[in-house]
Design an enzyme around this catalytic site. Structure first.
Site, PDB file in Angstrom:
ATOM      1  N   GLY A   1      10.556   3.414 -30.752  1.00 17.60           N
ATOM      2  CA  GLY A   1      10.752   4.603 -29.928  1.00 17.60           C
ATOM      3  C   GLY A   1      10.342   4.318 -28.506  1.00 17.60           C
TER       4      GLY A   1
ATOM      5  N   CYS B   1      22.258   9.817 -41.942  1.00 17.31           N
ATOM      6  CA  CYS B   1      20.913   9.806 -42.529  1.00 17.31           C
ATOM      7  C   CYS B   1      20.173  11.075 -42.138  1.00 17.31           C
ATOM      8  CB  CYS B   1      20.142   8.594 -42.024  1.00 17.31           C
ATOM      9  SG  CYS B   1      18.462   8.548 -42.625  1.00 17.31           S
TER      10      CYS B   1
ATOM     11  N   ASN C   1       6.420  10.214 -38.816  1.00 17.51           N
ATOM     12  CA  ASN C   1       7.664   9.444 -38.769  1.00 17.51           C
ATOM     13  C   ASN C   1       8.489   9.894 -39.974  1.00 17.51           C
ATOM     14  OD1 ASN C   1       8.459   5.913 -39.410  1.00 17.51           O
ATOM     15  ND2 ASN C   1       9.737   7.536 -38.592  1.00 17.51           N
ATOM     16  N   GLY C   2       9.671  10.418 -39.740  1.00 17.82           N
ATOM     17  CA  GLY C   2      10.507  10.859 -40.851  1.00 17.82           C
ATOM     18  C   GLY C   2      11.278  12.102 -40.479  1.00 17.82           C
TER      19      GLY C   2
ATOM     20  N   CYS D   1      16.655   3.308 -50.671  1.00 16.30           N
ATOM     21  CA  CYS D   1      17.650   4.340 -50.406  1.00 16.30           C
ATOM     22  C   CYS D   1      18.900   3.679 -49.838  1.00 16.30           C
ATOM     23  CB  CYS D   1      17.092   5.334 -49.389  1.00 16.30           C
ATOM     24  SG  CYS D   1      18.270   6.584 -48.927  1.00 16.30           S
TER      25      CYS D   1
ATOM     26  N   TYR E   1      17.447  -3.602 -39.768  1.00 17.31           N
ATOM     27  CA  TYR E   1      17.593  -3.391 -38.332  1.00 17.31           C
ATOM     28  C   TYR E   1      16.341  -2.919 -37.614  1.00 17.31           C
ATOM     29  CZ  TYR E   1      19.325  -1.342 -33.993  1.00 17.31           C
ATOM     30  OH  TYR E   1      19.517  -1.011 -32.692  1.00 17.31           O
TER      31      TYR E   1
ATOM     32  N   CYS F   1      10.567   7.119 -34.767  1.00 15.96           N
ATOM     33  CA  CYS F   1       9.130   7.158 -34.503  1.00 15.96           C
ATOM     34  C   CYS F   1       8.373   5.950 -35.001  1.00 15.96           C
ATOM     35  CB  CYS F   1       8.482   8.349 -35.192  1.00 15.96           C
ATOM     36  SG  CYS F   1       9.066   9.871 -34.594  1.00 15.96           S
TER      37      CYS F   1
ATOM     38  N   CYS G   1      13.658   2.963 -47.044  1.00 12.56           N
ATOM     39  CA  CYS G   1      14.819   2.783 -46.176  1.00 12.56           C
ATOM     40  C   CYS G   1      15.188   1.311 -46.008  1.00 12.56           C
ATOM     41  CB  CYS G   1      14.534   3.396 -44.806  1.00 12.56           C
ATOM     42  SG  CYS G   1      15.869   3.166 -43.651  1.00 12.56           S
TER      43      CYS G   1
END
Lengths: 473, 508
Positions: free
Chosen positions: A44, A400, A118-119, A452, A260, A18, A254
């Site tokens: 997205g 993930c 988003n998540g 993370c 990426y 997202c 993240c």
């Protein structure tokens, strides 16, 4: 045999799930949201939506496809108002697509509210079960819907307190924007898994977005990040104000946003994505050098690391693989197999760069290994004498649960094979990954703790309980 | 391709506030077609579709395929849009047969789009024939008038249609001689593929303006395509170029070659190497990638400047920028990121966002640019409007100096051979000196690849290229000079559009 449609995009890359946008105080809020969502299209491509707040309440338009497919001028004219939120979504689900496109709107006793997220909530199933026992019904299979129910059920007196109450029950990753009455609210989870930034336009309008590239397009100046655990409220009377959730664990942002997902021109977690990615490549050249004649990239996301690798190695960077910008997600394939068709339709080798050369090809990650295998074969077929694959992130060994659509851990090639075995499988002359310690070294001893690394270590900052069933947003 | 290739709306043409036209249309020369032909493959239409996809960069507005069914009937599907939008599985299933031709097209025409999408098919007394054409016929109007005088009627405003008429009225025998007879009346640029009930024919004009290559699949099928990148995707091995003036006929007896008369010195389009073709293609027997890399290297030798970083205007400027950086010993970085989701038109806010069209497509990377002396390499400058926006974008992202380097000579003249260029007077290099352009676009310095060095690099081949856009010397004299106008094809199609457009179009 009949023909069949190959999903060329889904094969071997991770997907962000997202992008979100929120705008407060601009007469063209929905139009600017549309442009900002366009700038986040890389996050997205399957669905997009905008909700605007005006004297009629909250009005919503959502649809399947790219931002430019979903919105037209006449549709945007149906979304007047100076407050808007927006969302772009990637999903592998088909039939349930439209109902899961955010932003979601709900009415509760305090009034109407909308949310874009988003998540991923790892405790979605538990909370959903509890809510259903208390009489809530769910219309979507999206975990985001949970938030609306939690807010509606909350006993707290004000909307803001209800949001806090709801968030403190959530576990997992969330960067969210809400619109309620004349307020825009931005929330980021205490770990800060997914990015969320704040900006301002010259007319004073406040903008929130997943990445700074969205601010850039609509002439909003980047102001700062929304901090992990922070709730920012913007309203007409009091401007913007901020508060924090009580729980304040160590941040776990993240790292794949740098490796990426995000655009190279974005600043994410306070850092230039471009500079970070280039450093990954430089370090890789230091820890995994090899004699070669040319360095190339798997475009587009591997390019910056490849430039870093080439510069450090003192070897020329060339465009050895071209990406087609017209390949759609599904493509009609001939019944006679064209070998490696799914890769060929998207990537073309440049024989003039490759023929007779010892080639280093830099990519950002290996997921299942299927695409890497085809790329190596393509490079050899185009005349490369040697193919040395360099991966600018550590081996991914675990799935993930925080908003990235990853295959299950057992499908990840690095979770079942050693580097040497993968090298043999994809048939390159050598293979090396950025070591995890080197990755942490890019950030330094203090900052490195704020990221993370679960996908590289299998150690999850939030326990993964039953989260695989959630349809993350 | 259209004889009246239309420049997009000029700067002074007003547009509605909410309808932004893709900035690229205003600022880059535009290839007008890609062609494909396949003979002897049971999946000819499907392979044709894939090959057209590989040529999508040559045209994004229309696509079409013609096949010959087992019952010897020519079947056509054409449509407006990208190849992947025009064709789906069920449509391709309607195109069985072992040979096929295909076409992708770019046009600024709107309302008349579909009827002008090739391939065209016509029936005449000896059967049916389909044609797909890349190029432009400069004597189109003369031929059309002559044909209409003799009773022919026209269904399109495309110059390609005259070829079908010329074949139909030809007295020559057998079929391929009709094609030769027709082609020898044509003047201008043409790389064409024809299909009849039992033959595939490929023709390239005597000057060889536009590319056309031949390949073969492992099953023996013969493939023709504008560029080798189309052969690569469908696993056809590149065999050779179709030579300037060559007519190749493929049928069950194999491949036969004939030549058009008279012979001319080849004049292949140098812009195929500068901008149009994909870097992985071999065009006119040369690697496009290598050409661009060398252009960049030469530019670094001829026009060095103290700088900290070399960047490119993506995508077509990247290879030259790599050449420039390598020769100058300065790092290449990705200073501008291109968005790959921009459609051709985009909704714009009514409050102007400065340089919106460029910002939509290109994003500067502040981490690369801030405080740096930057060389930015592009392949060409047409009107100069995009260049000035790019320079501004780079400065706003913190560049200390912006030095623009153009990997081709100044474009001073319009093209009449299949490239949609503005009229000569709209070309900034036609009106201003290099110093004046530098001032106009706001760069700290500006340099172009020198024309003499370009020719020197091409060596003994240099006489085989057309340089008309850099010199104004046309190998085939254009009979209709382009004029600046409001846009659209309405002159060809009758009165379409607003009164303002009509007035703008007729005033000369």
């Amino acid at each position: 045999a009949g023909t069949y449609v190959t999903n060329v995009d889904e094969d071997d890359k991770l997907h962000e799930e997202c992008g979100v946008v929120g705008i407060h105080g601009d007469p063209e809020a929905s139009r600017l949201s549309y442009l900002a969502l366009h700038a986040l299209q890389h996050r997205g491509q399957e669905g997009a939506g905008i909700v605007a707040a005006n004297q009629n309440g909250l009005e919503s338009i959502t649809g399947v496809g790219l931002v430019s497919d979903v919105f037209t001028e006449s549709k945007l004219n149906n979304l007047p108002g100076d407050i808007a939120i927006g969302h772009v979504r990637y999903s592998t689900s088909g039939a349930s697509m439209l109902k899961n496109v955010q932003p979601f709107i709900a009415s509760c006793k305090l009034g109407s509210l909308a949310v874009a997220h988003n998540g991923n909530f790892v405790n979605y199933k538990q909370l959903k079960t509890k809510l259903e026992e208390m009489g809530s019904i769910f219309i979507t299979s999206s975990d985001t819907e949970l938030v609306l129910h939690l807010i509606a059920k909350s006993k707290a007196k004000t909307f803001l307190l209800r949001v806090i109450d709801a968030c403190e029950k959530l576990r997992g990753a969330y960067s969210m924007v809400f619109v309620f009455e004349d307020k825009l609210i931005a929330v980021r989870d205490p770990f800060g898994f997914r990015p969320l930034v704040m900006g301002r336009r010259s007319n004073g309008a406040v903008v929130f977005a997943s990445e700074t590239c969205a601010l850039d397009l609509i002439d909003a100046t980047y102001e700062r990040e929304v901090c992990p655990g922070e709730i920012v409220v913007v309203d007409r009377n009091h401007g913007d104000s901020s508060m924090f959730m009580i729980s304040h664990p160590e941040q776990k942002q993240c790292v794949f946003e740098h490796g990426y997902f995000s655009q190279p021109n974005s600043i994410v977690f306070g850092r230039s994505v471009y500079e970070t990615r280039r450093m990954y490549g430089e370090i890789l050249a230091t820890v995994a050098p090899v004699d070669c004649d040319v360095v190339i990239a798997v475009p587009d996301s591997g390019t910056v690391a490849a430039l870093g690798y080439a510069a450090k190695a003192g070897v020329p960077f060339q465009i050895g693989l071209l990406r087609s910008h017209y390949a759609k997600r599904t493509f009609i394939e001939p019944t006679q197999e064209i070998r490696d068709f799914a890769v060929k339709v998207k990537l073309s080798p440049v024989r003039a760069v490759l023929e007779g050369k010892r080639v280093v090809v830099v990519d950002d990650s290996i997921v299942r290994g299927t695409t890497s295998l085809k790329i190596v074969r393509m490079l050899r077929d185009a005349g490369a004498k040697e193919v040395h694959m360099r991966i600018a992130l550590p081996p991914m060994i675990a799935s993930c649960y925080y908003g990235v659509d990853t295959p299950r851990s057992q499908e990840l090639i690095s979770s079942k094979m050693s580097v040497e075995a993968i090298q043999k499988h994809i048939n390159c002359d050598s293979l090396a990954f950025l070591p995890l310690d080197s990755l942490k070294g890019v950030y330094g001893p203090v900052e490195s703790h704020r990221y993370c690394y679960a996908c590289f270590t299998g150690k999850y900052p939030v326990t993964k309980t039953e989260s695989e069933e959630a349809d993350a947003s | 391709s259209s004889y009246f290739s239309s420049p997009s709306p000029s700067e002074d043409n007003s547009h509605t506030p909410f309808d932004y036209h893709n900035d690229e249309d205003d600022e880059k020369p535009r290839e007008e077609c890609g062609v494909v032909g396949i003979y002897g493959d049971p999946e000819a239409s499907r392979l044709c579709y894939l090959a057209l996809h590989a040529l999508q960069h040559r045209g994004q507005e229309g696509a079409g395929i013609v096949t010959v069914s087992p019952e010897k009937v020519l079947q056509t599907i054409t449509g407006v849009g990208l190849v992947s939008e025009v064709f789906n599985e069920s449509k391709l299933d309607q195109l069985p047969g072992e040979f096929a031709i295909g076409h992708v097209r770019y046009s600024t025409a709107g309302a008349s789009m579909l009827k002008n999408v090739q391939p065209f098919v016509a029936g005449y007394r000896f059967g049916s024939i389909g044609v797909a054409h890349n190029g432009n016929l400069v004597n189109y109007k003369t031929l059309r008038a002559m044909l209409e005088e003799n009773g022919s009627i026209f269904n399109t405003s495309s110059d390609t249609e005259v070829v079908l008429h010329l074949i139909a009225i030809s007295k020559a025998r057998p079929f391929f001689m009709r094609i030769i007879d027709a082609c020898e009346k044509l003047q201008g640029a043409y790389s064409m593929v024809f299909v009849t009930e039992d033959k595939l024919v490929a023709v390239r004009d005597p000057y060889g303006f536009r590319p056309l290559v031949m390949g073969r699949r492992s099953n023996g099928a013969v493939v023709f395509a504008s560029e080798t990148c189309a052969l690569d995707l469908i696993e056809a091995t590149y065999e050779r170029e179709v030579y300037p003036g060559e007519v190749l006929v493929v049928d069950k007896d194999g491949v036969k070659s004939q030549c058009l008369m008279p012979k001319f010195e080849p004049k292949q389009c140098i812009f195929e190497h500068i901008y149009f073709s994909l870097p992985n293609s071999i065009v006119f027997g040369r690697s496009v990638y290598e050409s661009r890399h060398v252009f960049g290297e030469i530019l670094a030798t001829e026009s060095p400047v103290e700088c900290d970083v070399v960047i490119a205007v993506p995508d077509s400027g990247v290879v030259a920028a790599l050449g420039y950086a390598a020769k100058s010993g300065v790092p290449f970085q990705q200073g501008l990121i291109r968005s790959h989701y921009v459609g051709r038109t985009f909704i714009e806010p009514s409050q102007k966002i400065r340089d919106f069209g460029v910002k939509l497509k290109l994003s500067p990377v502040r981490g690369v640019l801030e405080g740096k002396r930057v060389v930015v390499v592009d392949d060409s400058i047409v009107r100069g409007t995009t260049s000035s926006k790019i320079v501004r974008l780079l400065r706003e992202a913190g560049a200390k100096e912006v030095h623009m380097r153009i990997a081709s000579p100044p474009i001073v003249a319009s093209c009449y051979y299949g490239v949609d260029t503005p009229s000569s007077e709209e070309l900034i290099s036609n009106r201003l000196s290099v110093e004046e352009i530098n001032e106009f676009i706001g760069s700290d310095s500006l340099a172009f690849l020198s024309f003499d060095t370009l020719k020197k690099h091409l060596g003994k081949d240099s006489k085989s290229f057309c340089y008309a856009c850099f010199t104004g010397d046309y190998p085939v004299k254009p009979t209709e000079v382009k004029v600046k106008r409001g846009g659209g094809d309405f002159i060809d199609d009758g009165l379409v559009g607003s009164f303002e457009n009509i007035e703008a179009g007729w005033v000369r």
